[in-house]
Design a protein around this motif. Structure first.
Motif, PDB file in Angstrom:
ATOM      1  N   ARG A 338      26.222  22.288  35.004  1.00  0.00           N
ATOM      2  CA  ARG A 338      26.096  20.876  34.629  1.00  0.00           C
ATOM      3  C   ARG A 338      27.449  20.190  34.687  1.00  0.00           C
ATOM      4  N   THR A 342      28.463  16.657  36.374  1.00  0.00           N
ATOM      5  CA  THR A 342      28.537  15.509  35.457  1.00  0.00           C
ATOM      6  C   THR A 342      29.939  15.174  34.952  1.00  0.00           C
ATOM      7  N   SER A 502      10.310  17.307  38.041  1.00  0.00           N
ATOM      8  CA  SER A 502      10.640  16.484  36.883  1.00  0.00           C
ATOM      9  C   SER A 502      10.034  15.088  36.921  1.00  0.00           C
ATOM     10  N   ARG A 505      12.090   9.201  38.477  1.00  0.00           N
ATOM     11  CA  ARG A 505      13.142   8.824  37.541  1.00  0.00           C
ATOM     12  C   ARG A 505      13.936   7.671  38.134  1.00  0.00           C
ATOM     13  N   GLU A 515      22.827  13.091  36.950  1.00  0.00           N
ATOM     14  CA  GLU A 515      22.050  13.565  35.799  1.00  0.00           C
ATOM     15  C   GLU A 515      20.657  13.997  36.246  1.00  0.00           C
ATOM     16  N   ASP A 519      19.143  17.707  36.010  1.00  0.00           N
ATOM     17  CA  ASP A 519      17.965  17.840  35.145  1.00  0.00           C
ATOM     18  C   ASP A 519      16.723  18.299  35.914  1.00  0.00           C
ATOM     19  N   SER A 520      16.828  18.390  37.201  1.00  0.00           N
ATOM     20  CA  SER A 520      15.640  18.683  38.011  1.00  0.00           C
ATOM     21  C   SER A 520      15.140  20.110  37.829  1.00  0.00           C
TER      22      SER A 520
END
Lengths: 580, 530
Positions: A338, A342, A502, A505, A515, A519-520
């Motif tokens: 992450r 990010t 997911s 989005r 993100e 987050d997928s």
């Protein structure tokens, strides 16, 4: 001699991969031999891999050392004796065929050029270390310079140099066969030349020969020396050092504790950093652009930057920043996957790149500077990733790269003959349309719209970054031939992306996109696949599920990149071999 | 015909060292030589890139007795090129003497620089790749699966096959005894060769790497040269046997898998080649060329430091190849011209073929040539350079007497083609041949296999229409048979002839009835003498 180069189809492949994704299918296995089309590795829709604890690992074919491994091994083998093999055989090593593929190590081809290269290198190095007394003494001891060295001298050489080259002690049969080269027809120097020449072309040197160990003929635990080699090539891309060979010899490597200790030791070694940086470089295609375009439009586009000025090396700085970011999150901290996607930290020391970002260059001592608020996060928003060989961005390309490289989705290329006329021609620049609008218009209809609805939004969300990575609110439309400014048009980076399972989005920037990507639930599995390919030199198959899941699960639980990278070596399958 | 290198073959190759006899005709009674000794044949394949424009490649002149297609046919057959009117005996196809066009040169690309060799050349028109579409690096010599990724030929069922130069390289009929080097792949720019090989073993087919540096060719072919009167045993030769045995032992291990065994056997075959090469002495008439300088000219074109060095590199590569042929160190040469020279705008410059559509490269010129006069001029200039500075140079340097009034060129087949055909498609592959393979081919003609009287025409070209001719497969069959091979030596995939026969349905192609598929295994009509 220039190294072997891959045929230059990259550009077309990228163009068609993006545009030609129109008719493709996402997520299906591919027959593509490039390695971008993997087996599934037994992957489930949630991104996890099926691991059957009672199953056998996949077949491990006999492989030659990769070009890099071969060169590293020669460097380290001769380096043990103070001989600079890369310099001594520079011309010959230059003719070792370059490995090509998604990851270079996946190139398992064996051509006559490989075998001829092995011959040339062996011939050159054998001559180099036996021509003068100093080198010969270094490699084979003082006794070797005698006109007729005794048997003990040759025994010692085989136990030393020979065992290092083979990454294990020679068998009695091998010893006798090599010792027999001293048959009275050769003088002492020629005996050692013949030995070095022969050893450097032996299968035990050129290949990863893994034939010993407990088990059946088709599935067995690796013997200690073979395990030592597998570990060292995994982490270092080179031969085991003395400590690792000693651990194999004294049996400690065969214990869980001893093995774990060696994994820790090898991972901490600077050579592992180099290997892992090589992984990131190949995965992310770091350094792919060698020069900025030299067009009137690009010159206008680059005004206000230091591109082209003496001492300004933006491209190198962009690559360096990625390496610095990877180094920080992989080795300097307990960084996670992450973090790579990010972070808003800036890692560049280059004032030229820092100026593009609007930050101060990192001074090498203080905390890393933060990027301007709301502008960047992680790899997808860094100049190296955003770069294009034009003053124009290529949002479809960006979208395709995210899906293929970061999420490991597979796009089958469509049959170009089924595409409408001109489908593969980029939309022309006009003064009244942004790049996004041009590509939207180009791909809005079927058959293109199907897959482009998957790729385009990702690229559109990144439209706030121009083709050298500058953040922007408006796009400068330029006449491609003259460089004249035609218009300034506002950027629209709002998009709806659907990644993995997911669901849709809404994103409106690179930060939001990053993100969404992380987050997928797909990036961890993709990391696992890419690292698996890099380290084992082949595509994953269903039987590799356990090794893959080990990495994916580590990352999915928020574990560190460091732990993920170590985890494959700690998986039980790493210590075994299955034969077809 | 899988080539497995067993111990017997490995040892016997040393006995095959007595090559060079074709270069010692004085040792053979002239009448015997003339009547009984078949000529030694060689194959040279030269590949240019990005195709040709029909009006630049084929003759457009109208010497006395000739008309253009526009005049003779009109309508959709019009393309500005010369219409042929003489029927080739025993065929429905038309042909003309190449010398009829000598005054103007054959075309903008095939200029008067080729005039000295017109009687030894064949210009073939109307040879179509059945799959159609896009770039085919391997199609020139029969591996149609090797093409631009966009075409997906592999995923559409085309597996890689050896190119015909590699069929020859591993043919016992072509090489009765093994040569020093089975084939010599050369190139400019990329080191990816146009040769694809299974090394005669029937296994996986791989793209070879090619020599781009003349000095490397020299080192491998002439570096360990042993003068005929001063034979010196290379000390490495006696060691190769033990190395080979080492691989044999590993191959026999109980934990060696099927694929592992194939890998080791392939390695052993290459070791055997090296040992054999170390034991060979050249023929008495073989002249060792001087060692070329190391030039390392750079790649792609904007990395080329010196145009003159590039010219020298190409010239030396040809010199090395011709020297190797004349010394009978190899009989197979391929050359990929991924980088070439244009002087279209008055300034000499390099260009290379890149699929990136980068402004200034060969591919970009070809794409834009229809609408852009400058790009068109560059395209013609690049192709003219390949014809004059490479193809003609091979002819010139091979056209020296070998024996009995015949030159090396007479006994060779020098073929120049392109990875694309007319106007960037794959119908009517640009094909020009020099030499007659020792009389196997009739030369001196421009042959048009286009079926101008047929029903099929495909009006998608800017310059007119696509009109089918004969499958390019038959040209490959012609080459193989001209080199002395029989069908059972190259037909391996249950298909007649050579190269893939699958047809894809797409806008650039024709349906099956456009071609007589029953003749795929036959050489081209009218020019093959057996």
């Amino acid at each position: 001699m220039a190294p072997m180069r891959e045929r230059t189809t990259t550009g077309l492949a990228l163009l068609t991969a993006s545009l030609a994704g129109c008719l493709g299918t996402i997520g299906e296995p591919s027959a593509d031999r490039t390695g971008m089309g993997p087996g599934s590795g037994g992957q489930l829709p949630d991104g996890s891999f099926v691991c059957d604890p009672d199953g056998m690992p996949s077949v491990s074919p006999l492989r030659r050392l990769s070009a890099q491994q071969y060169k590293n091994t020669l460097r380290d083998l001769f380096g043990t004796y103070g001989v600079d093999a890369p310099a001594e055989a520079a011309a010959e090593l230059d003719r070792v065929p370059v490995d090509v593929g998604t990851f270079q190590i996946m190139d398992s081809r064996l051509s006559d050029q490989h075998v001829r290269a092995y011959y040339r290198v062996a011939d050159r190095l054998a001559a180099a270390v036996t021509l003068d007394d100093e080198s010969l003494r270094a490699v084979a001891g003082d006794c070797a310079v005698q006109a007729a060295p005794d048997a003990g001298c040759i025994d010692a050489f085989l136990a030393g140099f020979g065992a290092l080259a083979f990454r294990r002690p020679l068998t009695d049969e091998e010893h006798d066969r090599y010792a027999a080269l001293d048959d009275g027809t050769r003088d002492g120097r020629e005996v050692f030349r013949a030995l070095v020449f022969s050893i450097l072309q032996a299968p035990a040197f050129v290949y990863h020969v893994e034939l010993e160990g407990e088990g059946s003929d088709t599935f067995y635990e690796l013997g200690p020396y073979e395990l030592a080699s597998r570990l060292s090539y995994h982490f270092w891309q080179s031969m085991p050092d003395r400590q690792l060979l000693d651990a194999a010899a004294d049996g400690s490597l065969s214990t869980d504790e001893g093995y774990a200790a060696q994994v820790d030791r090898l991972f901490a070694d600077p050579r592992t950093h180099e290997t892992v940086q090589g992984f990131y470089t190949e995965w992310w295609h770091v350094g792919w652009l060698s020069a900025f375009p030299d067009t009137p439009a690009f010159h206008t586009f680059a005004e206000g930057t230091t591109i082209g000025e003496p001492g300004a090396d933006h491209l190198a700085a962009m690559a360096d920043e990625i390496h610095a970011m990877a180094e920080h999150f992989t080795f300097e901290s307990d960084g996670s996957l992450r973090d790579l996607f990010t972070t808003d930290l800036s890692f560049t020391r280059s004032p030229h790149l820092a100026a593009l970002y609007g930050v101060e260059p990192w001074d090498g001592v203080s905390d890393y500077p933060h990027m301007p608020a709301g502008q960047r996060s992680g790899i997808l928003t860094r100049a190296e990733f955003l770069l294009n060989d034009s003053h124009l961005t290529h949002p479809i390309h960006r979208g395709a790269v995210v899906r293929r490289r970061m999420l490991c989705e597979v796009f089958e290329q469509p049959d170009p003959a089924t595409l409408p006329d001109g489908a593969l021609t980029p939309p022309p620049v006009t003064a009244d349309q942004t790049t996004r609008q041009r590509f939207e218009n180009k791909t809005r209809n079927q058959p293109c719209a199907g897959c482009h609805s998957q790729m385009n939004p990702i690229g559109f969300a990144l439209e706030r970054y121009d083709s050298i990575g500058r953040f922007r609110d408006e796009e400068t439309i330029l006449d491609e031939a003259t460089g004249e400014i035609l218009a300034y048009l506002p950027i629209d980076s709002a998009a709806t992306v659907e990644l993995g399972a997911s669901g849709p989005r809404e994103v409106d920037s690179g930060i939001g996109l990053s993100e969404a990507v992380v987050d997928s639930g797909m990036t961890e599995g993709c990391f696992a696949k890419q690292y698996f390919r890099f380290t084992f030199g082949r595509d994953e198959v269903d039987d590799d599920g356990c090794a893959l899941e080990e990495v994916r699960d580590t990352l999915a639980r928020g574990g560190s990149l460091r732990d993920a990278l170590r985890s494959i070596a700690l998986d039980e399958s790493f210590r075994t071999r299955r034969v077809d | 015909m899988a080539r497995r290198v067993g111990r017997r073959i490995f040892l016997s190759t040393a006995a095959g060292a007595a090559l060079g006899l074709p270069f010692m005709p004085s040792l053979v009674p002239r009448d015997v030589l003339a009547q009984a000794v078949p000529p030694t044949k060689r194959f040279v394949g030269i590949l240019a890139y990005s195709g040709q424009f029909v009006g630049d490649y084929y003759p457009t002149a109208t010497p006395a007795g000739y008309q253009t297609r526009d005049q003779m046919y009109g309508g959709e057959r019009s393309d500005g090129t010369t219409a042929l009117h003489e029927t080739m005996p025993g065929t429905p196809h038309k042909w003309a003497r190449l010398s009829d066009f000598a005054q103007s040169g054959l075309s903008n690309v095939l200029t008067s620089a080729l005039n000295p060799y017109l009687d030894k050349m064949l210009l073939l028109r109307g040879l179509d790749v059945l799959q159609g579409t896009s770039h085919g690096y391997g199609m020139f010599l029969g591996n149609n699966a090797a093409c631009a990724a966009a075409d997906q030929f592999e995923s559409r069922g085309l597996g890689h096959r050896p190119t015909i130069d590699q069929i020859l390289a591993y043919s016992d009929a072509f090489y009765p005894s093994a040569p020093k080097m089975r084939s010599l792949p050369l190139g400019t720019g990329s080191t990816g060769a146009i040769s694809y090989s299974d090394y005669g073993q029937g296994g996986e087919v791989e793209q070879l790497s090619c020599y781009i540096e003349p000095q490397n060719v020299w080192q491998d072919l002439f570096g360990d040269f042993m003068a005929p009167d001063q034979p010196v045993e290379n000390p490495n030769r006696s060691l190769m046997n033990a190395i080979h045995e080492d691989y044999t032992r590993v191959r026999g291990h109980r934990r060696i898998g099927v694929a592992d065994r194939e890998t080791l056997e392939r390695h052993m075959a290459f070791l055997a080649d090296i040992e054999r090469e170390l034991g060979q002495t050249p023929g008495a008439s073989c002249i060792r060329p001087d060692e070329p300088p190391f030039l390392d000219v750079g790649y792609p074109w904007y990395e080329v430091s010196s145009i003159e060095d590039f010219r020298l590199t190409v010239s030396l590569l040809i010199d090395m190849a011709v020297a190797a042929i004349r010394c009978d160190l190899t009989r197979v040469v391929t050359m990929s011209l991924e980088m070439a020279i244009t002087d279209a705008m008055g300034t000499v410059a390099n260009s290379y073929h890149s699929s990136d559509d980068v402004a200034g490269d060969w591919h970009d010129y070809a794409h834009d040539a229809v609408d852009d006069a400058n790009d068109h001029a560059h395209l013609v200039s690049l192709n003219k350079w390949t014809a004059t500075d490479v193809f003609a140079k091979f002819m010139e340097r091979l056209d020296v007497e070998e024996a009995e009034g015949k030159t090396f060129l007479d006994n060779s087949l020098v073929v120049m083609g392109s990875e694309l055909a007319m106007d960037h498609y794959l119908l009517s592959m640009p094909t020009v041949v020099a030499g007659g393979a020792g009389g196997a081919l009739t030369t001196g003609y421009y042959v048009d296999y286009t079926n101008l009287d047929g029903d099929y025409a495909n009006p998608i070209m800017p310059w007119g229409v696509l009109i089918p001719g004969l499958p390019y497969n038959r040209f490959l069959v012609t080459c193989l048979q001209a080199m002395g091979l029989q069908p059972n030596e190259y037909e391996r995939w249950g298909e007649p002839g050579y190269a893939h026969t699958t047809m894809f349905d797409n806008p650039y192609n024709f349906p099956d009835p456009a071609y007589d598929m029953s003749q795929l295994g036959a050489p081209l009509p009218g020019i093959f003498n057996g």
